[in-house]
Design a protein around this motif. Structure first.
Motif, PDB file in Angstrom:
ATOM      1  N   VAL A  17       0.838  -1.197   0.000  1.00 28.37           N
ATOM      2  CA  VAL A  17       0.000   0.000   0.000  1.00 28.37           C
ATOM      3  C   VAL A  17       0.878   1.254   0.000  1.00 28.37           C
ATOM      4  N   PHE A  18       1.940   1.240   0.766  1.00 27.72           N
ATOM      5  CA  PHE A  18       2.859   2.377   0.814  1.00 27.72           C
ATOM      6  C   PHE A  18       3.496   2.617  -0.555  1.00 27.72           C
ATOM      7  N   ALA A  19       3.929   1.553  -1.211  1.00 25.80           N
ATOM      8  CA  ALA A  19       4.526   1.675  -2.545  1.00 25.80           C
ATOM      9  C   ALA A  19       3.506   2.189  -3.551  1.00 25.80           C
ATOM     10  N   LEU A  24       1.387   6.468  -7.143  1.00 26.25           N
ATOM     11  CA  LEU A  24       0.264   7.327  -7.524  1.00 26.25           C
ATOM     12  C   LEU A  24       0.580   8.800  -7.310  1.00 26.25           C
ATOM     13  N   ALA A  25       1.290   9.122  -6.243  1.00 25.75           N
ATOM     14  CA  ALA A  25       1.683  10.515  -5.999  1.00 25.75           C
ATOM     15  C   ALA A  25       2.641  11.001  -7.087  1.00 25.75           C
ATOM     16  N   ALA A  26       3.559  10.156  -7.512  1.00 20.98           N
ATOM     17  CA  ALA A  26       4.488  10.532  -8.575  1.00 20.98           C
ATOM     18  C   ALA A  26       3.747  10.752  -9.891  1.00 20.98           C
ATOM     19  N   VAL A  30       3.582  14.258 -12.038  1.00 20.93           N
ATOM     20  CA  VAL A  30       4.045  14.352 -13.421  1.00 20.93           C
ATOM     21  C   VAL A  30       2.922  14.832 -14.341  1.00 20.93           C
ATOM     22  N   PHE A  31       1.758  14.229 -14.240  1.00 25.09           N
ATOM     23  CA  PHE A  31       0.662  14.638 -15.111  1.00 25.09           C
ATOM     24  C   PHE A  31       0.117  16.007 -14.726  1.00 25.09           C
ATOM     25  N   GLY A  32       0.165  16.358 -13.479  1.00 22.32           N
ATOM     26  CA  GLY A  32      -0.240  17.701 -13.067  1.00 22.32           C
ATOM     27  C   GLY A  32       0.684  18.756 -13.636  1.00 22.32           C
ATOM     28  N   ALA A  33       1.984  18.484 -13.604  1.00 21.34           N
ATOM     29  CA  ALA A  33       2.952  19.421 -14.176  1.00 21.34           C
ATOM     30  C   ALA A  33       2.765  19.517 -15.682  1.00 21.34           C
TER      31      ALA A  33
END
Length: 58
Positions: A17-19, A24-26, A30-33
């Motif tokens: 779950v941590f991984a 997902l945060a990465a 990336v897509f937000g940028a």
């Protein structure tokens, strides 16, 4: 199932779950940028992306 085995399974699930959260945060970053146009190079690196510079449009 003994307590020791159950603890290993819980530890493996927590690590998974941590991984997943890190990945997902990465992806979100990336897509937000890319979507916000922070870096033109990042946007152009996505296949089929079109860059519209609207910063100077009245």
């Amino acid at each position: 199932m003994n307590q020791n085995h159950r603890s290993r399974v819980n530890d493996a699930c927590n690590a998974s779950v941590f991984a997943l959260v890190i990945v997902l945060a990465a992806l979100l970053y990336v897509f937000g940028a890319a979507m916000s146009g922070d870096t033109v190079g990042l946007t152009q690196s996505i296949r089929g992306a079109e860059v519209f510079d609207t910063r100077n449009v009245p």
